[in-house]
Design a protein around this motif. Structure first.
Motif, short mmCIF file in Angstrom:
data_model
loop_
_atom_site.label_atom_id
_atom_site.label_comp_id
_atom_site.label_asym_id
_atom_site.label_seq_id
_atom_site.Cartn_x
_atom_site.Cartn_y
_atom_site.Cartn_z
N ILE A 174 0.82 -1.28 0.14
CA ILE A 174 -0.03 -0.03 0.04
C ILE A 174 0.92 1.12 0.14
N GLY A 179 -2.11 3.78 -4.00
CA GLY A 179 -3.09 2.96 -3.49
C GLY A 179 -2.57 1.42 -3.32
N SER A 203 -9.01 -2.54 3.91
CA SER A 203 -7.79 -3.22 3.56
C SER A 203 -7.15 -3.65 4.99
N CYS A 219 -6.45 -0.31 -6.82
CA CYS A 219 -7.16 0.85 -6.32
C CYS A 219 -6.47 2.03 -5.94
N GLU A 220 -6.96 3.05 -6.09
CA GLU A 220 -6.43 4.27 -5.42
C GLU A 220 -6.78 4.33 -3.79
N LEU A 221 -5.91 5.30 -2.83
CA LEU A 221 -6.35 5.08 -1.65
C LEU A 221 -7.67 5.72 -1.34
N ASN A 222 -8.37 6.75 -2.06
CA ASN A 222 -9.52 7.15 -1.87
C ASN A 222 -10.62 6.41 -2.06
N GLN A 223 -10.46 5.00 -2.68
CA GLN A 223 -11.37 4.15 -2.89
C GLN A 223 -11.62 3.22 -1.72
N LEU A 224 -10.64 3.30 -0.59
CA LEU A 224 -10.77 2.62 0.47
C LEU A 224 -11.62 3.13 1.49
N TYR A 241 -1.84 8.76 5.51
CA TYR A 241 -3.10 8.12 4.89
C TYR A 241 -4.12 8.77 5.80
N VAL A 246 -8.54 8.56 4.52
CA VAL A 246 -8.97 7.37 4.69
C VAL A 246 -8.87 6.86 6.30
#
Length: 249
Positions: A174, A179, A203, A219-224, A241, A246
């Motif tokens: 990560i 991401g 995640s 995926c990009e971080l903002n999708q978590l 993070y 997130v």
């Protein structure tokens, strides 16, 4: 570094620490994880160590059978699993990816939880089969033998028909900018399908995987929705993070 030097380093480390981790070795030796996996496989074939998912152990610690899986960094993964329990509730539809972090988590799930759980991980399916109130659906497909998970279009097609409340996703790496990323293309495709099928994506990642990267983006971080680590959420290693928006447990 020559192969013989790498092998000597690995054997010295496993003798001292009684275990080695593939990612940590790759970082210490400044090599790819594929190179380390090949080294561990060679040493395993020579009977010098026992190759397991994510690393290796001394020969004396060889699992009794194929489902008695040794979990590398199990203490960290139990911390992550304990935190993840707070996200469970009766009646949920859950998707769980493979990996030993989710395997450690599955061992902590209360026996009275009433939920429907989909997984393409054979070890996790075997573990969850012991839960009397869990409706378990194993997603079949081509078996990736080293990780004991199914991959391919059969898995993706099943996932495309699901609507889950939450998915618990193990991660190879990560990174704030990239991401989630994975070593294998097929695994990355399956994980993308997991995300599309789920309302929330969690995640599960041990601290040594923070700020690392693999070839294939999931995926990009903002999708978590949430990242769960073995660290205190206020740890400085997690600041970027948190700033990215997130939720960190």
């Amino acid at each position: 570094m020559l192969k013989v030097e790498r092998h000597n380093y690995i054997m010295a480390k496993i003798l001292k620490e009684q275990k080695v981790n593939t990612i940590e070795l790759a970082q210490e030796l400044k090599l790819s994880e594929d190179t380390i996996r090949r080294d561990l496989n060679e040493l395993n074939d020579k009977g010098l160590l026992v190759k397991v998912y994510g690393g290796a152990f001394p020969v004396t610690d060889k699992p009794a059978n194929i489902f008695d899986i040794v979990i590398v960094n199990e203490d960290k993964k139990k911390i992550i699993g304990s935190k993840a329990l707070s996200l469970l509730s009766d009646g949920q539809v859950i998707i769980m990816s493979g990996g030993t972090t989710n395997l450690a988590f599955s061992k902590l799930i209360p026996s009275d939880l009433k939920a429907t759980i989909y997984t393409y991980s054979l070890p996790i399916a075997m573990q969850l089969s012991q839960h009397p109130n869990v409706e378990l659906i194993f997603i079949g497909g081509k078996l990736q033998k080293n990780a004991m998970v199914t991959i391919g279009m059969d898995v993706v097609q099943v996932l495309s028909t699901l609507k889950a409340d939450i998915c618990f996703m193990g991660a190879s790496s990560i990174n704030v900018k990239l991401g989630l990323t994975e070593m294998g293309y097929e695994v990355s495709v399956v994980k993308k399908a997991m995300m599309q099928a789920s309302d929330k994506v969690v995640s599960m990642v041990t601290s040594e995987k923070l700020n690392t990267k693999m070839p294939y983006v999931v995926c990009e971080l903002n999708q978590l929705h949430t990242i769960i680590t073995d660290l205190n959420p206020k740890d400085s290693r997690l600041e970027e993070y948190v700033k990215a928006g997130v939720h960190v447990l």
